[in-house]
Design an enzyme around this catalytic site. Structure first.
Site, PDB file in Angstrom:
ATOM      1  CG  LEU A  35       6.611  36.126  25.670  1.00 46.19           C
ATOM      2  CD1 LEU A  35       7.054  37.381  26.415  1.00 46.19           C
ATOM      3  CD2 LEU A  35       5.152  36.211  25.293  1.00 46.19           C
ATOM      4  CG  ASP A  36       8.207  34.023  17.708  1.00 43.69           C
ATOM      5  OD1 ASP A  36       9.408  33.774  17.531  1.00 43.69           O
ATOM      6  OD2 ASP A  36       7.466  34.479  16.808  1.00 43.69           O
ATOM      7  CG  LEU A  37      11.864  39.414  18.909  1.00 46.54           C
ATOM      8  CD1 LEU A  37      11.297  40.280  20.026  1.00 46.54           C
ATOM      9  CD2 LEU A  37      13.399  39.456  18.921  1.00 46.54           C
ATOM     10  CG  ASP A  38      11.759  38.647  14.231  1.00 45.30           C
ATOM     11  OD1 ASP A  38      11.793  39.714  14.866  1.00 45.30           O
ATOM     12  OD2 ASP A  38      12.766  38.153  13.687  1.00 45.30           O
ATOM     13  CB  THR A  84       5.115  36.791  18.544  1.00 48.36           C
ATOM     14  OG1 THR A  84       5.027  35.615  17.729  1.00 48.36           O
ATOM     15  CG2 THR A  84       4.287  36.581  19.805  1.00 48.36           C
TER      16      THR A  84
END
Length: 219
Positions: free
Chosen positions: A6-9, A11
């Protein structure tokens, strides 16, 4: 073992305020006369800082100094100036109900990203986090995901990546990982279409139907 990266920023979190204000601070401290607005800086959300500052400051600028100034403000207040996207909590709960392991894969330094996911309650949903080093190592998504696969032993054919920028799609493809594009993030119009993500989700609640198909999981 199946895995979801999972990407963070852009997303899971909307980090616009903290990132753009910290960039503005760094640019002002570097002496730039015309500071872009927050809206004009949203293209900087996602990719590594060094090339972004190179574009903003021009050739010959001290990029390490700019990144250092950015981090002054970001580590003090900017990292907390963010919001969890609507529907992300429910999406993470549904992901957690599967047998897949869940890992954050972010270009952000893990020293900051771990604090962020704890602050916003994301850490309770995931098995761990892969981020870059402070010197920029592994800030490229191809390198980062290669490192994550090596550390976890995950078969890329049994994994997926969820991210909002072409860097996520390209990094996943370079590691033979199928990628779902998050259309609610900060990718420019058409960016994820052009990057040819394996699936496109308009909202967090759309992700798992695509994920089940890519992972071969019965819903």
């Amino acid at each position: 073992m199946q895995a979801i990266f999972l990407d963070l920023d852009g997303t899971l979190l909307d980090p616009k305020e903290g990132i753009t204000k910290s960039i503005q601070y760094a640019l002002a401290e570097m002496g730039l006369e015309e500071i872009p607005t927050q809206d004009e800086l949203t293209w900087c959300i996602g990719p590594p800082l060094w090339p972004s500052f190179e574009v903003l400051l021009g050739p010959g600028a001290d990029l390490d100094e700019a990144v250092g100034l950015y981090r002054e403000r970001y580590t003090d207040t900017g990292m907390y100036e963010a919001d969890l996207y609507d529907g992300v909590g429910e999406m993470l709960d549904e992901m957690r109900s599967t047998d897949a392991q869940m890992w954050i894969a972010t270009s952000k330094p893990h020293a900051y990203a771990n604090t962020i996911i704890q602050h916003f309650g994301i850490s309770a949903h995931v098995d761990g986090l892969f981020g870059s080093e402070l010197d920029g190592q592994n800030s490229d998504k191809t390198q980062l995901l290669a490192h994550a696969l090596s550390e976890t032993g995950v078969d890329p054919a049994r994994a997926i990546m969820l991210g909002d920028r072409r860097f996520d799609v390209e990094g996943a493809r370079n590691n033979d990982i199928p990628c779902i594009g998050a259309l609610w993030g900060y990718g420019e119009e058409g960016e994820l279409h052009i990057a040819e993500a394996d699936g496109l989700a308009g909202q967090p609640e759309d992700v798992m139907e695509i994920a089940y198909d890519l992972l071969g999981i019965e819903a």
